[in-house]
Scaffold this motif. Structure first.
Motif, mmCIF file in Angstrom:
data_model
loop_
_atom_site.group_PDB
_atom_site.id
_atom_site.type_symbol
_atom_site.label_atom_id
_atom_site.label_comp_id
_atom_site.label_asym_id
_atom_site.label_seq_id
_atom_site.Cartn_x
_atom_site.Cartn_y
_atom_site.Cartn_z
ATOM 1 N N ALA A 125 45.822 54.407 44.364
ATOM 2 C CA ALA A 125 46.935 53.807 43.636
ATOM 3 C C ALA A 125 46.929 52.295 43.738
ATOM 4 C CB ALA A 125 48.257 54.358 44.189
ATOM 5 N N SER A 126 46.440 51.768 44.848
ATOM 6 C CA SER A 126 46.476 50.327 45.082
ATOM 7 C C SER A 126 45.506 49.562 44.201
ATOM 8 C CB SER A 126 46.171 50.032 46.553
ATOM 9 O OG SER A 126 44.938 50.603 46.933
ATOM 10 N N VAL A 127 44.427 50.188 43.782
ATOM 11 C CA VAL A 127 43.422 49.483 42.976
ATOM 12 C C VAL A 127 43.977 49.265 41.570
ATOM 13 C CG1 VAL A 127 41.105 49.573 42.004
ATOM 14 C CG2 VAL A 127 41.510 50.412 44.334
ATOM 15 N N PHE A 128 44.179 47.996 41.209
ATOM 16 C CA PHE A 128 44.740 47.699 39.893
ATOM 17 C C PHE A 128 43.757 46.969 38.986
ATOM 18 C CE2 PHE A 128 45.031 43.625 41.725
ATOM 19 C CZ PHE A 128 45.468 42.677 40.805
ATOM 20 N N LEU A 129 42.604 46.560 39.532
ATOM 21 C CA LEU A 129 41.658 45.765 38.763
ATOM 22 C C LEU A 129 40.306 45.814 39.470
ATOM 23 C CD1 LEU A 129 41.432 43.696 36.364
ATOM 24 C CD2 LEU A 129 42.006 41.909 38.021
ATOM 25 N N TRP A 130 39.245 45.850 38.663
ATOM 26 C CA TRP A 130 37.893 45.775 39.206
ATOM 27 C C TRP A 130 37.345 44.370 39.042
ATOM 28 C CZ3 TRP A 130 36.836 50.032 41.799
ATOM 29 C CH2 TRP A 130 37.359 51.255 41.376
ATOM 30 N N SER A 131 36.420 43.985 39.910
ATOM 31 C CA SER A 131 35.665 42.750 39.735
ATOM 32 C C SER A 131 34.190 43.106 39.694
ATOM 33 C CB SER A 131 35.925 41.775 40.877
ATOM 34 O OG SER A 131 35.018 40.686 40.827
ATOM 35 N N ILE A 132 33.480 42.582 38.696
ATOM 36 C CA ILE A 132 32.061 42.930 38.544
ATOM 37 C C ILE A 132 31.153 41.942 39.266
ATOM 38 C CG2 ILE A 132 32.433 44.171 36.388
ATOM 39 C CD1 ILE A 132 31.256 41.712 34.925
ATOM 40 N N GLY A 133 31.729 40.937 39.950
ATOM 41 C CA GLY A 133 30.876 40.026 40.703
ATOM 42 C C GLY A 133 31.569 38.727 41.032
ATOM 43 N N ASN A 134 30.814 37.845 41.700
ATOM 44 C CA ASN A 134 31.383 36.606 42.211
ATOM 45 C C ASN A 134 30.355 35.479 42.178
ATOM 46 O OD1 ASN A 134 33.388 35.057 44.098
ATOM 47 N ND2 ASN A 134 31.421 34.947 45.160
ATOM 48 N N GLU A 135 30.694 34.381 41.540
ATOM 49 C CA GLU A 135 29.976 33.105 41.620
ATOM 50 C C GLU A 135 28.458 33.237 41.517
ATOM 51 O OE1 GLU A 135 31.157 30.747 44.955
ATOM 52 O OE2 GLU A 135 33.220 30.549 44.258
ATOM 53 N N GLU A 136 27.980 33.832 40.445
ATOM 54 C CA GLU A 136 26.535 33.893 40.203
ATOM 55 C C GLU A 136 26.152 32.676 39.369
ATOM 56 O OE1 GLU A 136 24.438 35.982 41.414
ATOM 57 O OE2 GLU A 136 25.607 37.709 42.095
ATOM 58 N N GLN A 137 26.013 31.514 40.050
ATOM 59 C CA GLN A 137 25.865 30.252 39.340
ATOM 60 C C GLN A 137 24.635 30.218 38.433
ATOM 61 O OE1 GLN A 137 26.353 30.413 42.692
ATOM 62 N NE2 GLN A 137 28.090 29.116 43.259
ATOM 63 N N ASN A 138 23.589 30.941 38.777
ATOM 64 C CA ASN A 138 22.354 30.872 37.996
ATOM 65 C C ASN A 138 22.422 31.640 36.687
ATOM 66 O OD1 ASN A 138 21.080 29.297 39.941
ATOM 67 N ND2 ASN A 138 20.360 31.085 41.075
ATOM 68 N N ILE A 139 23.377 32.552 36.571
ATOM 69 C CA ILE A 139 23.394 33.391 35.367
ATOM 70 C C ILE A 139 24.770 33.513 34.712
ATOM 71 C CG2 ILE A 139 21.407 34.783 36.051
ATOM 72 C CD1 ILE A 139 23.344 36.968 36.957
ATOM 73 N N GLN A 140 25.853 33.108 35.418
ATOM 74 C CA GLN A 140 27.187 33.408 34.892
ATOM 75 C C GLN A 140 27.485 32.708 33.565
ATOM 76 O OE1 GLN A 140 29.861 32.227 38.017
ATOM 77 N NE2 GLN A 140 29.474 30.044 37.758
ATOM 78 N N GLY A 141 26.799 31.597 33.286
ATOM 79 C CA GLY A 141 27.086 30.854 32.065
ATOM 80 C C GLY A 141 26.044 30.989 30.983
ATOM 81 N N ASN A 142 25.154 32.005 31.110
ATOM 82 C CA ASN A 142 24.113 32.145 30.079
ATOM 83 C C ASN A 142 24.031 33.575 29.560
ATOM 84 O OD1 ASN A 142 22.560 33.616 31.990
ATOM 85 N ND2 ASN A 142 21.607 31.726 32.750
ATOM 86 N N GLU A 143 23.033 33.830 28.737
ATOM 87 C CA GLU A 143 22.893 35.133 28.099
ATOM 88 C C GLU A 143 22.582 36.243 29.107
ATOM 89 O OE1 GLU A 143 23.194 36.547 24.886
ATOM 90 O OE2 GLU A 143 24.415 34.741 24.720
ATOM 91 N N TYR A 144 21.853 35.918 30.177
ATOM 92 C CA TYR A 144 21.606 36.929 31.203
ATOM 93 C C TYR A 144 22.940 37.463 31.744
ATOM 94 C CZ TYR A 144 16.690 35.396 31.561
ATOM 95 O OH TYR A 144 15.377 35.097 31.309
ATOM 96 N N GLY A 145 23.802 36.545 32.135
ATOM 97 C CA GLY A 145 25.084 36.950 32.684
ATOM 98 C C GLY A 145 25.913 37.735 31.687
ATOM 99 N N LYS A 146 25.886 37.293 30.440
ATOM 100 C CA LYS A 146 26.664 37.983 29.400
ATOM 101 C C LYS A 146 26.188 39.421 29.234
ATOM 102 C CE LYS A 146 27.827 37.680 24.474
ATOM 103 N NZ LYS A 146 27.672 36.853 23.250
#
Length: 809
Positions: free
Chosen positions: A431-452
């Motif tokens: 019941a406590s889980v209200f949201l998932w996170s798929i990751g954290n601070e992947e600077q090498n890929i979070q802002g490009n097509e790989y990350g997307k």
């Protein structure tokens, strides 16, 4: 007609009641703890001769290895160290000054590739199984082993769990010995890190032997979710049933819902299914709950669903799952709503270690830590940056704490997809889980097509396995709409709070959440920067370049609807990542509470604005003999409307409290009493700090004094040093020694000093710990015999303290 209806209701009630009564007595169905009586020995990552010839001996050339190897059930392990799990071998190791990469972030403990002699651990356990159960299915379940664990049973290789955070289960039915010892052997390899923080090593979570019929509900084979309409709820129970027989099988499935007291509220029909050989089927069934009680922060109401598998008229498997009924809404303009009520997320990030025990926490400590966070006013917990232990989620379910449940890496390889699926299926009923996170601070890929592309893959998996929730990603990016941010439903901000308003302006419909905020660094009870001892002042003034003060981020979050809220970095101090210093600093300074759970001054800032309690707190302490006549920077944290400060009865002025802020005075020090008087809606509040006398006695403050005699229950005993008038001496550093009689043991000690190199695990039972700024802590674990435990704390020259605790069956 009326009598006919009554008779039908009566028959259904009797049937369901019979099923419920049989829940704990289904013949042959057992979940047996394997936590006790393990043997442990270090291996060696670089020397096969010291690693039981692991890399020189062929362990995989035959299905069953009965050579003279460590995996042979007859291998002699009598000289190995006896332990129980959960077990973290790293917490027992000394601190080592080193320039090796990542040593500082892991708390200067000798583990990792540079320390081959303490980075491999071997575990062995013997157990017996009665021959009468030879027709059953057997499964080994490990909730968490750090990390890369290779597992054998009776010489048979069972599997390797790569993850240090997501557990796994293995069907070992074919390998059970019914005529003698069964021997589990596990090689744990911690030479490679998964995180950049203290992670520990070993079997640091629970282990189980599950015994079921060969037609059974697999681990994580239940998914229960609900839809609320008005005062009522429709509950959907998805039950997966598997057939491990060597022939086709027919069975039936039903489920029923009970309230928290076991009263049966609704039942499904009994649905027949046909199962192929080693196949499974998922059955979806719905029931209605009238006048549903919704799970909330104030009333974390939990229902139970009992799922039943029958073969003919015989019940062959049952599971019981706790769940909550709630509604969650994220709105890009209006914020977050729980059960239709607007709520600001007042969260904290946390790693999973605690003083004294490292990562091997007894279950009780999970509840203790969540309780402390709730008392501060926190309503949400981010499991950063890995799957939490199941008991942490159970504590959050029971106490009313929302959880942001996080995947270790933004990665869509088969290994990490498998980890993500296991995480989703394991935790989606909480019941406590209200949201998932798929990751954290992947600077090498979070802002490009790989990350997307990776994000889209993980989001599709989440939507498939849990369509009732959505996901975020913790991005250390400013006003950037690219890569992951293009596709993530909830935009997560790690810091960059200055850019949130601009991002909202450009993307007004995407909800925004501070996944990491603040990061003020403070040392409890220290008020001057000390680069030699690696301390920072205990006020909201110091933060790394990439972070902000508490007041900076919280004012923005509190005063803007479009902020869902945020998670402070961090709730508790944790080992490693000793920003802004390195050696001798071995622990973080980020916590609102220290590694023992003792509050720092910033605690009272958050409590002032995160609760409706009357808060009036003065800092610093008032023991400054070397500063008579010199100015002292005095802070008052409060939610009063105005506060007046007095020194020895003389007014130093009255000030108006700005919301989400604090007050300061510059006061020339003199011995005596500093008192604050506040007024909140006409109500008078008072608080004071006094110059204390010298240390006089030891005082014990247990969290609880009655423990269950199960060998697992535990309690925290907080120790303080007081003067003759009973006032805590805020600069006391006395060494305190601990003595125990009765069926219990001390499992760890701490004091919250981020530069202390004293052992958390004391050798030969000589338990001791120095006080740090007046406090230290002992964690005590119960034995199995009812009776009285006597705990005593002594310090040279001080009055000692004795405490009696009770163990009950």
């Amino acid at each position: 007609m009326k009598n006919l209806i009554s008779n039908k209701i009566c028959k259904v009630t009797v049937l369901i009641s019979t099923l419920f009564l049989n829940f704990s007595t289904v013949k042959g169905q057992e979940k047996i703890s394997l936590d006790e009586d393990w043997k442990f020995h270090f291996g060696h990552a670089a020397n096969p001769d010291k690693d039981f010839d692991y890399s020189k001996t062929a362990l995989l050339h035959k299905s069953n290895v009965f050579a003279t190897t460590v995996v042979n059930p007859k291998f002699v392990d009598t000289t190995w160290k006896k332990i129980n799990i959960p077990h973290d071998w790293v917490v027992e190791l000394p601190f080592v000054k080193s320039e090796q990469v990542e040593m500082d972030s892991h708390g200067y403990k000798p583990v990792g590739g540079a320390y081959p002699e303490t980075s491999i651990g071997w575990y062995r356990k013997h157990f017996n199984v009665d021959k009468s159960k030879s027709n059953k299915r057997f499964e080994l379940q490990f909730d968490g082993i750090y990390r890369n664990a290779e597992i054998w049973l009776n010489g048979f290789y069972v599997g390797t769990n790569f993850s240090g955070y997501v557990g796994n289960a293995y069907d070992v039915s074919d390998y059970i010995n019914f005529d003698g010892d069964n021997v589990i052997v596990i090689r744990v390899d911690a030479t490679q890190y998964e995180g950049w923080f203290y992670e520990g090593a070993g079997i640091y979570r629970h282990a189980w032997l599950n015994i079921t019929d060969k037609i059974f509900i697999p681990n994580d084979g239940i998914f229960v979710h609900s839809e609320v309409k008005g005062k009522n709820a429709t509950v959907t129970v998805e039950t997966t049933v598997q057939n491990n027989n060597l022939k086709n099988a027919n069975c039936s499935v039903l489920s029923y819902i009970t309230d928290r007291n076991g009263k049966i509220l609704a039942t499904t029909s009994e649905q027949k299914i046909a199962l192929g050989i080693r196949k499974d089927i998922t059955v979806k069934q719905k029931v209605n709950i009238n006048n549903a009680q919704l799970w909330s922060l104030e009333n974390p109401y939990l229902y139970k669903v009992v799922s039943v598998v029958k073969f003919g008229n015989q019940i062959i498997h049952q599971t019981k799952t706790r769940f909550g009924i709630k509604t969650v809404k994220f709105d890009g303009k209006e914020g977050f709503f729980l059960n239709g009520k607007s709520i600001k997320i007042q969260g904290t990030n946390n790693h999973q270690d605690h003083a004294g025990v490292g990562s091997a926490l007894p279950d009780y400590l999970q509840y203790y830590r969540i309780k402390l966070l709730k008392e501060m006013g926190s309503n949400a917990y981010r499991a950063s940056h890995n799957a939490p232990t199941p008991e942490l989620l159970e504590a959050c379910d029971s106490l009313g704490m929302l959880v942001l449940d996080e995947q270790r890496l933004l990665n869509s390889s088969p290994e990490y997809i498998d980890q993500f699926k296991r995480l989703l299926k394991r935790d989606r009923n909480h019941a406590s889980v209200f949201l998932w996170s798929i990751g954290n601070e992947e600077q090498n890929i979070q802002g490009n097509e790989y990350g997307k592309r990776i994000a889209q893959t993980l989001l599709a998996i989440q939507e498939d396995l849990d369509p009732t929730r959505t996901s975020t990603y913790a991005a250390d990016m400013a006003n950037d709409f690219k890569g992951v941010n293009e596709v993530i439903p909830i935009r997560g901000f790690n810091y960059r709070e200055y850019a949130v308003a601009d991002y909202h302006r450009d993307h007004p419909n995407q909800p925004l959440l501070g996944t990491e905020m603040g990061s003020t660094v403070t040392t409890r009870g220290i008020y001057e920067k000390d680069a030699i001892r690696a301390y920072v002042p205990d006020q909201d003034i110091t933060h790394p370049w990439w972070a902000s003060k508490a007041e900076t981020w919280w004012k923005l979050a509190a005063e803007n609807k479009f902020w869902l809220g945020g998670f402070v970095w961090t709730g508790f101090d944790y080992r490693g990542e000793p920003t802004p210093y390195k050696w001798p600093n071995i622990s973080s300074h980020f916590g609102i509470l220290d590694v023992c759970g003792f509050p720092k001054n910033i605690y009272y800032y958050y409590k002032s604005w995160w609760t409706n309690e009357d808060i009036l707190h003065i800092s610093p302490h008032w023991n400054w003999p070397e500063k008579v006549g010199q100015p002292i920077d005095v802070w008052v944290n409060s939610n009063a409307d105005e506060v007046e400060l007095f020194l020895n009865g003389k007014s130093l002025g009255k000030k108006t409290m700005e919301r989400n802020s604090h007050l300061q005075w510059n006061v020339n020090y003199e011995v005596g009493t500093l008192e604050a008087i506040g007024y909140k809606k006409g109500k008078k509040l008072t608080s004071k700090v006094e110059t204390t006398g010298t240390p006089y006695k030891v005082v014990l403050s247990p969290d609880k004094t009655i423990l269950t005699a199960d060998g697992k229950d535990a309690t925290v005993i907080n120790i303080s040093i007081t003067d003759e008038k009973g006032r805590e001496v805020p600069v006391a550093d006395n060494m305190v020694k601990f003595y125990l009689s009765g069926d219990a043991k001390i499992i760890g000690v701490g004091n919250g000093d981020p530069s202390s190199h004293e052992p958390d695990q004391c050798a030969d039972g000589a338990w001791q710990r120095s006080a740090f700024n007046g406090k230290c802590q002992v964690i005590l674990q119960a034995g199995k015999s009812s009776g009285t435990i006597q705990f005593e704390a002594k310090a040279n020259g001080l009055q000692s303290a004795t405490l009696n605790l009770k163990l009950i069956q």
